[in-house]
Design a protein around this motif. Structure first.
Motif, PDB file in Angstrom:
ATOM      1  N   VAL A 355       0.846  -1.192   0.000  1.00 24.73           N
ATOM      2  CA  VAL A 355       0.000   0.000   0.000  1.00 24.73           C
ATOM      3  C   VAL A 355       0.882   1.244   0.000  1.00 24.73           C
ATOM      4  O   VAL A 355       1.715   1.422   0.892  1.00 24.73           O
ATOM      5  CB  VAL A 355      -0.924   0.034   1.236  1.00 24.73           C
ATOM      6  CG1 VAL A 355      -1.792   1.285   1.222  1.00 24.73           C
ATOM      7  CG2 VAL A 355      -1.795  -1.217   1.291  1.00 24.73           C
ATOM      8  N   ASP A 356       0.691   2.097  -0.980  1.00 29.97           N
ATOM      9  CA  ASP A 356       1.426   3.361  -1.047  1.00 29.97           C
ATOM     10  C   ASP A 356       0.920   4.297   0.046  1.00 29.97           C
ATOM     11  O   ASP A 356      -0.260   4.641   0.102  1.00 29.97           O
ATOM     12  CB  ASP A 356       1.213   3.991  -2.430  1.00 29.97           C
ATOM     13  CG  ASP A 356       1.874   5.351  -2.565  1.00 29.97           C
ATOM     14  OD1 ASP A 356       2.735   5.679  -1.729  1.00 29.97           O
ATOM     15  OD2 ASP A 356       1.537   6.074  -3.521  1.00 29.97           O
ATOM     16  N   MET A 357       1.819   4.746   0.926  1.00 31.78           N
ATOM     17  CA  MET A 357       1.454   5.649   2.024  1.00 31.78           C
ATOM     18  C   MET A 357       1.756   7.106   1.696  1.00 31.78           C
ATOM     19  O   MET A 357       1.565   7.979   2.546  1.00 31.78           O
ATOM     20  CB  MET A 357       2.217   5.246   3.290  1.00 31.78           C
ATOM     21  CG  MET A 357       1.894   3.848   3.795  1.00 31.78           C
ATOM     22  SD  MET A 357       0.207   3.648   4.378  1.00 31.78           S
ATOM     23  CE  MET A 357       0.304   4.496   5.977  1.00 31.78           C
ATOM     24  N   LEU A 358       2.210   7.405   0.483  1.00 28.39           N
ATOM     25  CA  LEU A 358       2.655   8.760   0.146  1.00 28.39           C
ATOM     26  C   LEU A 358       1.844   9.405  -0.967  1.00 28.39           C
ATOM     27  O   LEU A 358       2.274  10.387  -1.564  1.00 28.39           O
ATOM     28  CB  LEU A 358       4.137   8.741  -0.262  1.00 28.39           C
ATOM     29  CG  LEU A 358       5.128   8.235   0.776  1.00 28.39           C
ATOM     30  CD1 LEU A 358       6.554   8.328   0.239  1.00 28.39           C
ATOM     31  CD2 LEU A 358       5.011   9.018   2.084  1.00 28.39           C
ATOM     32  N   GLY A 359       0.661   8.869  -1.243  1.00 27.00           N
ATOM     33  CA  GLY A 359      -0.179   9.437  -2.283  1.00 27.00           C
ATOM     34  C   GLY A 359      -0.953  10.650  -1.805  1.00 27.00           C
ATOM     35  O   GLY A 359      -0.798  11.128  -0.675  1.00 27.00           O
ATOM     36  N   PRO A 360      -1.839  11.195  -2.647  1.00 27.71           N
ATOM     37  CA  PRO A 360      -2.643  12.370  -2.277  1.00 27.71           C
ATOM     38  C   PRO A 360      -3.524  12.099  -1.059  1.00 27.71           C
ATOM     39  O   PRO A 360      -3.962  10.966  -0.833  1.00 27.71           O
ATOM     40  CB  PRO A 360      -3.500  12.614  -3.533  1.00 27.71           C
ATOM     41  CG  PRO A 360      -2.760  11.952  -4.639  1.00 27.71           C
ATOM     42  CD  PRO A 360      -2.068  10.766  -4.034  1.00 27.71           C
ATOM     43  N   ASN A 361      -3.803  13.135  -0.281  1.00 27.16           N
ATOM     44  CA  ASN A 361      -4.616  12.992   0.927  1.00 27.16           C
ATOM     45  C   ASN A 361      -5.963  12.344   0.640  1.00 27.16           C
ATOM     46  O   ASN A 361      -6.399  11.437   1.353  1.00 27.16           O
ATOM     47  CB  ASN A 361      -4.833  14.356   1.590  1.00 27.16           C
ATOM     48  CG  ASN A 361      -3.573  14.900   2.229  1.00 27.16           C
ATOM     49  OD1 ASN A 361      -2.695  14.144   2.639  1.00 27.16           O
ATOM     50  ND2 ASN A 361      -3.471  16.213   2.303  1.00 27.16           N
ATOM     51  N   LYS A 362      -6.642  12.817  -0.397  1.00 28.64           N
ATOM     52  CA  LYS A 362      -7.986  12.302  -0.695  1.00 28.64           C
ATOM     53  C   LYS A 362      -7.941  10.823  -1.050  1.00 28.64           C
ATOM     54  O   LYS A 362      -8.810  10.055  -0.610  1.00 28.64           O
ATOM     55  CB  LYS A 362      -8.628  13.095  -1.832  1.00 28.64           C
ATOM     56  CG  LYS A 362     -10.088  12.703  -2.094  1.00 28.64           C
ATOM     57  CD  LYS A 362     -10.706  13.525  -3.186  1.00 28.64           C
ATOM     58  CE  LYS A 362     -12.200  13.208  -3.336  1.00 28.64           C
ATOM     59  NZ  LYS A 362     -12.474  11.766  -3.529  1.00 28.64           N
ATOM     60  N   ASP A 363      -6.963  10.418  -1.846  1.00 26.47           N
ATOM     61  CA  ASP A 363      -6.854   9.004  -2.210  1.00 26.47           C
ATOM     62  C   ASP A 363      -6.645   8.144  -0.980  1.00 26.47           C
ATOM     63  O   ASP A 363      -7.252   7.066  -0.848  1.00 26.47           O
ATOM     64  CB  ASP A 363      -5.685   8.791  -3.181  1.00 26.47           C
ATOM     65  CG  ASP A 363      -6.018   9.249  -4.591  1.00 26.47           C
ATOM     66  OD1 ASP A 363      -7.150   9.712  -4.816  1.00 26.47           O
ATOM     67  OD2 ASP A 363      -5.131   9.149  -5.464  1.00 26.47           O
ATOM     68  N   PHE A 364      -5.800   8.610  -0.067  1.00 26.50           N
ATOM     69  CA  PHE A 364      -5.528   7.822   1.130  1.00 26.50           C
ATOM     70  C   PHE A 364      -6.763   7.726   2.021  1.00 26.50           C
ATOM     71  O   PHE A 364      -7.106   6.657   2.521  1.00 26.50           O
ATOM     72  CB  PHE A 364      -4.363   8.439   1.910  1.00 26.50           C
ATOM     73  CG  PHE A 364      -3.943   7.621   3.100  1.00 26.50           C
ATOM     74  CD1 PHE A 364      -3.271   6.419   2.935  1.00 26.50           C
ATOM     75  CD2 PHE A 364      -4.236   8.047   4.387  1.00 26.50           C
ATOM     76  CE1 PHE A 364      -2.887   5.652   4.037  1.00 26.50           C
ATOM     77  CE2 PHE A 364      -3.854   7.289   5.488  1.00 26.50           C
ATOM     78  CZ  PHE A 364      -3.186   6.080   5.306  1.00 26.50           C
ATOM     79  N   GLN A 365      -7.468   8.830   2.188  1.00 24.37           N
ATOM     80  CA  GLN A 365      -8.676   8.819   3.018  1.00 24.37           C
ATOM     81  C   GLN A 365      -9.778   7.971   2.388  1.00 24.37           C
ATOM     82  O   GLN A 365     -10.479   7.219   3.085  1.00 24.37           O
ATOM     83  CB  GLN A 365      -9.148  10.252   3.235  1.00 24.37           C
ATOM     84  CG  GLN A 365      -8.209  11.062   4.117  1.00 24.37           C
ATOM     85  CD  GLN A 365      -8.499  12.546   4.094  1.00 24.37           C
ATOM     86  OE1 GLN A 365      -9.471  12.995   3.488  1.00 24.37           O
ATOM     87  NE2 GLN A 365      -7.647  13.325   4.747  1.00 24.37           N
ATOM     88  N   ASP A 366      -9.917   8.042   1.070  1.00 27.08           N
ATOM     89  CA  ASP A 366     -10.917   7.207   0.393  1.00 27.08           C
ATOM     90  C   ASP A 366     -10.561   5.730   0.516  1.00 27.08           C
ATOM     91  O   ASP A 366     -11.449   4.876   0.671  1.00 27.08           O
ATOM     92  CB  ASP A 366     -11.011   7.594  -1.086  1.00 27.08           C
ATOM     93  CG  ASP A 366     -11.720   8.922  -1.302  1.00 27.08           C
ATOM     94  OD1 ASP A 366     -12.334   9.436  -0.339  1.00 27.08           O
ATOM     95  OD2 ASP A 366     -11.656   9.449  -2.428  1.00 27.08           O
ATOM     96  N   PHE A 367      -9.283   5.419   0.447  1.00 32.24           N
ATOM     97  CA  PHE A 367      -8.852   4.034   0.624  1.00 32.24           C
ATOM     98  C   PHE A 367      -9.240   3.515   2.001  1.00 32.24           C
ATOM     99  O   PHE A 367      -9.768   2.399   2.138  1.00 32.24           O
ATOM    100  CB  PHE A 367      -7.346   3.927   0.419  1.00 32.24           C
ATOM    101  CG  PHE A 367      -6.733   2.708   1.052  1.00 32.24           C
ATOM    102  CD1 PHE A 367      -7.070   1.430   0.619  1.00 32.24           C
ATOM    103  CD2 PHE A 367      -5.829   2.828   2.100  1.00 32.24           C
ATOM    104  CE1 PHE A 367      -6.508   0.302   1.211  1.00 32.24           C
ATOM    105  CE2 PHE A 367      -5.260   1.708   2.685  1.00 32.24           C
ATOM    106  CZ  PHE A 367      -5.608   0.444   2.243  1.00 32.24           C
ATOM    107  N   LEU A 368      -9.005   4.309   3.040  1.00 31.19           N
ATOM    108  CA  LEU A 368      -9.365   3.878   4.388  1.00 31.19           C
ATOM    109  C   LEU A 368     -10.874   3.648   4.499  1.00 31.19           C
ATOM    110  O   LEU A 368     -11.326   2.684   5.127  1.00 31.19           O
ATOM    111  CB  LEU A 368      -8.919   4.933   5.409  1.00 31.19           C
ATOM    112  CG  LEU A 368      -7.406   5.151   5.538  1.00 31.19           C
ATOM    113  CD1 LEU A 368      -7.130   6.226   6.582  1.00 31.19           C
ATOM    114  CD2 LEU A 368      -6.679   3.868   5.902  1.00 31.19           C
TER     115      LEU A 368
END
Length: 381
Positions: A355-368
């Protein structure tokens, strides 16, 4: 606690755009460089008549390396304390990917026995296998997992520390007198405690993962042996006739700012980066905990960081997410429109993904958000 306690699971998640967390595109630190204090400091202006020659310094082993970039690299390593630069040759490349290929060429071409075996301990960075196999070279051959490697003869072991994809601190596994290429792309204080100064024959670093400037395509190798350095430069010369001077100038400006920020606590990039990545890891662990025993994440021990002057944990740039059941986790997440790098590409099992932990904020929050829905599939009805 981390902003997800009151998260509502959206019934529209299935219709959201695809989230690609396979690429490892490190844009998470963009906010730092857009801040009022920083956005004007790294502006580079290049006149149309400048930088027209192939050469930077014809007397240098790496003749296309600009001296100001070499000095900026050494200054940053001194400030961080993560690698020895004395009595070494700096070889600049188009990212550490090209430098890895150059190092494989250099070590194998200097060996009397060919092809050399190339190994790395599982789970390994998936690109190593691709790099070693793509051109079907007669100089070297990919042999897979270092832990099960028992073939006689010389070999090259790739050691990534902290490791990509699982974030563990690594040492060589084979230990039979072979050559070792150390990839220290993530040995920086925002990702892991700096416990000592690394001192090895070949050490690779990349501009991409320090502060997120992947588009500049700059990496460097610290090399002890002049013959190895010469062979690496030979490869780079044939492969790309050097490295863009425009990219070197930009990298120089940014590396110098990183070094300056180490002296000003309020502007410290590494403090900012550590807090950013740590926050994401805390959020991911919270979500994984909320899903019960469905998923797993590695645990990392505390260690004293010489740079920060205190004990801290490791917060890798990638999370090695596992599934407790015998499931293909990549396929399971793809059903939620989330793309990940499957564990099989890293020599491991399909129940793991990177899992990439350094992507855009929105992508990371949507993933969670979508990860939470895996426990509650009825929410998609």
């Amino acid at each position: 606690m981390f902003g997800f306690e009151n998260m509502k699971i959206s019934s529209s998640a299935a219709t959201n755009p695809v989230i690609n967390l396979d690429q490892g595109d490190p844009t998470a630190f963009q906010e730092y460089w857009m801040s009022t204090k920083m956005k004007e400091r790294c502006v580079v202006v290049i006149p149309g008549w400048d930088l027209m020659s192939y050469f930077s310094d014809k007397t240098n082993v790496c003749w296309f390396l600009r001296q100001d970039l070499a000095e900026a690299i050494k200054a940053l390593h001194r400030a961080i304390g993560n690698a020895a630069t004395e009595e070494r040759y700096i070889v600049v490349g188009n990212g550490s990917t090209q430098l890895c290929q150059a190092a494989l060429f250099a070590l194998s071409s200097l060996s009397e026995d060919k092809p050399l075996s190339i190994v790395a301990a599982v789970p390994y960075y998936s690109t190593y296998e691709e790099e070693a196999s793509y051109v079907q070279s007669q100089l070297y051959k990919w042999e897979g997992d270092a832990r099960t490697f028992n073939k006689p003869g010389p070999y090259i072991e790739m050691v990534t520390s902290p490791n990509n994809p699982d974030g563990t601190i690594r040492e060589p596994v084979v230990n039979r007198g072979g050559k070792v290429i150390y990839d220290f792309a993530y040995y920086w204080p925002h990702y892991t405690p700096i416990t000592h100064r690394q001192d090895h024959d070949i050490m690779l670093f990349t501009f991409s993962k320090i502060a997120g400037h992947a588009g500049s395509r700059i990496g460097w190798a610290l090399v002890k042996d002049i013959e190895v350095a010469k062979k690496m430069v030979q490869y780079l010369t044939i492969n790309s006739i050097g490295v863009s001077k425009e990219s070197q100038i930009r990298a120089t400006a940014i590396l110098n700012e990183l070094t300056k920020s180490c002296r000003i606590k309020s502007e410290s990039f590494f403090k900012y980066g550590n807090e950013k990545v740590k926050s994401r890891w805390e959020s991911l662990r919270w979500v994984v905990d909320k899903t019960g025993d469905k998923f797993t994440l590695p645990d990392y021990p505390l260690a004293f960081c010489n740079f920060f002057g205190k004990s801290s944990s490791t917060y890798p740039a990638f999370a090695w997410l596992g599934c407790n059941k015998d499931k293909d986790l990549k396929i399971l997440l793809k059903e939620k429109y989330v793309l990940k790098r499957g564990g099989e590409r890293c020599g491991s099992d399909k129940k793991y993904v990177r899992v990439d932990m350094l992507g855009p904020n929105k992508d990371f929050q949507d993933f969670l958000n979508r990860l939470l829905t895996i426990k509650y599939p009825r929410c998609f009805l």
